[in-house]
Design an enzyme around this catalytic site. Structure first.
Site, mmCIF file in Angstrom:
data_model
loop_
_atom_site.group_PDB
_atom_site.id
_atom_site.type_symbol
_atom_site.label_atom_id
_atom_site.label_comp_id
_atom_site.label_asym_id
_atom_site.label_seq_id
_atom_site.Cartn_x
_atom_site.Cartn_y
_atom_site.Cartn_z
ATOM 1 C CB THR A 43 -3.056 2.081 -7.591
ATOM 2 O OG1 THR A 43 -3.084 2.040 -6.375
ATOM 3 C CG2 THR A 43 -2.020 1.963 -8.149
ATOM 4 C CG ASP A 62 -9.103 2.879 -2.336
ATOM 5 O OD1 ASP A 62 -8.318 2.140 -1.445
ATOM 6 O OD2 ASP A 62 -8.182 3.808 -1.709
ATOM 7 C CB SER A 63 -9.118 -2.681 -2.608
ATOM 8 O OG SER A 63 -8.189 -2.436 -1.807
ATOM 9 C CG ASP A 114 -4.674 0.131 -0.216
ATOM 10 O OD1 ASP A 114 -3.501 -0.666 0.537
ATOM 11 O OD2 ASP A 114 -5.161 0.579 0.117
ATOM 12 C CB THR A 160 1.161 -16.358 15.350
ATOM 13 O OG1 THR A 160 2.384 -15.374 16.168
ATOM 14 C CG2 THR A 160 1.111 -16.555 14.151
ATOM 15 C CD GLN A 161 0.353 -9.821 18.389
ATOM 16 O OE1 GLN A 161 1.504 -9.319 18.799
ATOM 17 N NE2 GLN A 161 -0.543 -9.402 19.867
ATOM 18 C CB CYS A 162 4.986 -14.222 14.318
ATOM 19 S SG CYS A 162 5.283 -14.266 16.229
HETATM 20 N N1 ASP Z 1 -5.358 2.294 -2.343
HETATM 21 C C1 ASP Z 1 -5.337 1.354 -3.290
HETATM 22 C C2 ASP Z 1 -6.606 0.396 -3.183
HETATM 23 O O1 ASP Z 1 -5.928 -0.736 -2.489
HETATM 24 C C3 ASP Z 1 -3.803 1.036 -3.321
HETATM 25 C C4 ASP Z 1 -3.476 -0.229 -4.171
HETATM 26 O O2 ASP Z 1 -4.501 -0.368 -5.219
HETATM 27 O O3 ASP Z 1 -2.208 -0.304 -4.563
HETATM 28 O O4 ASP Z 1 -7.155 0.215 -3.863
#
Ligand code: ASP
Length: 338
Positions: A13, A57-58, A90, A271-273
Site C-alpha cells: 500500500t 501486493d504482499s 499483509d 497456540t491459537q491464542c
Molecule cells: N494488500 C496490501 C499489501 O500487503 C496491504 C498493505 O500494504 O497494507 O501489499
C-alpha cells in the site's frame, strides 16, 4: 562515515496508486518519496532506492520472494550502513521473521515498514513510517531486523499485524517493543540483539513444504489426513488450543498426526491464542502431542514459526536436527524454557 541507506521497495500500500481495479503496486516510488518528503529530506539520512521487479501486493508474496529480497540485501550489504524494506502490511510479519533467520548475525539495521494508507494520499501514515524507518536505519546500535510502524519499533520476528484498519497495525504480543518514536527515538538498548558476525543463509524455498493446520471444535480426521497428505508437504504448524492442547480423544486425528510424523513430516505445535505460548505437558491432551513427537513451538508467532520451519526445511535439515533447532532462540524469536 555518514550513514547511507538502501531502501528496497517490494510493493504494498505504501507505494500503491489507484487503478481501475483498485489500489495496485506502481513503479516510481523514489520520485514520489522525493516529492512528498521534499521538506524533510535534508534532515534525513541519504538513501538510494531499488524496486523489486515486479512489485507485489504482499498478499501475493511467496517464500520464493524471501530469497530474492535477501539476495538483494546481501548483494548490497557492504555498500550501505543500513537498510529499509518497504513492504505490504499483509505479510510483512512473515517477511520480517524470514529475513531475521536468513540474515543471522546481522551487524547493521534492517528496518521493515509499510503503511495502511498510500503515500500519495493527502492524509497518510506512510510519511511518518518512512521517516522513522530511515532514521532507525541510520542507528548503528540496531543490529537486527526490526519493524517500524506508527511509532513502534518491534523485533521483526516477534511482529504481528494485529489490526486490519487502525494505523497502529503492528504489535509484538510476546515481547516488549524495542523502542518507540515520540519526540525522540527511544530504544530499549538492553533488549537489542548484540550483532555478531554475519552468517547469511539464502536458500531456495519450496512453497509447498509447509502448511498451517488450525484446529477447531469438531475437526474431522479426514480433513487432517488430507492436509498431511499434500504432495511436497514436509512440515506442518499445528495451531492447537490454549497452552497447546489438541482434541486428544479424537483417536483417528491423533493417529493421522502420528502416521505423518512416522513418514518424516515435522509437526510444530503452536497456540491459537494471540498472546502466550505452548507449555506442553500441562494437560494430558497437550502431553499426548509431545509423546508422539510433535515439537513444542514455545511462544513463537505463527509468522516466525512458519519462516523458521521453512528455512530449516530449505536448508535440508533432518527431522532430528529440526527437533533440536526449532526450540532454540536464534535471534530473540522465542522465550526459551528453562
Ligand atoms: N494488500 C496490501 C499489501 O500487503 C496491504 C498493505 O500494504 O497494507 O501489499
Amino acid at each position: 562515515m555518514s550513514a547511507r541507506i538502501l531502501v528496497l521497495h517490494t510493493g504494498g500500500t505504501i507505494g500503491m496508486q489507484p487503478s481501475s481495479a483498485g489500489l495496485a503496486p506502481s513503479p516510481g516510488f523514489e520520485a514520489l518519496i522525493r516529492e512528498r518528503l521534499a521538506a524533510a529530506l535534508p534532515q534525513l539520512p541519504a538513501f538510494d532506492l531499488i524496486e523489486l521487479d515486479p512489485l507485489i501486493d504482499s498478499a501475493d508474496l511467496c517464500p520464493t520472494h524471501w530469497t530474492r529480497i535477501a539476495q538483494l540485501l546481501r548483494a548490497h550489504y557492504d555498500a550501505y550502513s543500513g537498510f529499509v524494506l518497504t513492504h505490504g502490511t499483509d505479510t510483512l510479519g512473515y517477511t520480517a521473521a524470514a529475513l531475521s533467520f536468513m540474515l543471522r548475525g546481522l551487524d547493521k539495521p534492517v528496518v521493515v515498514t509499510g503503511s495502511q494508507i498510500p503515500l500519495f494520499a493527502a492524509r497518510n501514515d506512510a510519511e511518518e513510517n518512512l521517516i522513522g524507518a530511515l532514521q532507525l536505519a541510520a542507528m548503528p546500535e540496531l543490529r537486527e531486523v526490526c519493524v517500524c510502524f506508527r511509532g513502534r519499533v518491534l523485533r521483526g520476528n516477534r511482529s504481528v499485524k494485529v489490526d486490519a484498519t487502525a494505523l497502529a497495525a503492528f504489535d509484538s504480543p510476546n515481547a516488549p517493543w524495542l523502542g518507540s518514536i515520540g519526540i525522540d527515538i527511544e530504544l530499549d538498548r538492553a533488549a537489542l540483539l548484540p550483532g555478531v558476525t554475519p552468517a547469511f543463509s539464502v536458500p531456495t524455498f519450496d512453497p509447498a513444504a509447509v502448511a498451517v493446520l488450525r484446529l477447531f471444535p469438531g475437526i474431522q480426521a479426514g480433513l487432517v489426513k488430507a492436509v498431511l497428505g499434500q504432495p511436497g508437504l514436509r512440515g506442518v504448524l499445528l495451531q492447537s488450543y490454549g497452552v497447546g492442547n489438541p482434541p486428544a480423544a479424537n483417536h483417528a486425528l491423533m493417529e493421522a498426526l502420528e502416521a505423518a510424523l512416522a513418514r518424516g513430516t515435522v509437526i510444530v505445535n503452536l497456540t491459537q491464542c494471540s498472546r502466550g505460548g505452548v507449555a506442553g505437558g500441562t494437560y494430558a491432551t497437550g502431553a499426548a502431542l509431545q509423546r508422539i513427537g510433535v515439537i513444542p513451538g514455545a511462544d513463537l508467532t505463527l509468522e516466525a514459526a512458519f519462516a523458521k520451519l521453512h528455512l530449516l526445511l530449505a536448508e535440508r535439515r533432518t527431522p532430528a536436527e529440526i527437533r533440536t533447532l526449532m526450540p532454540q532462540a536464534w535471534c530473540g524469536e522465542l522465550t526459551p524454557r528453562d
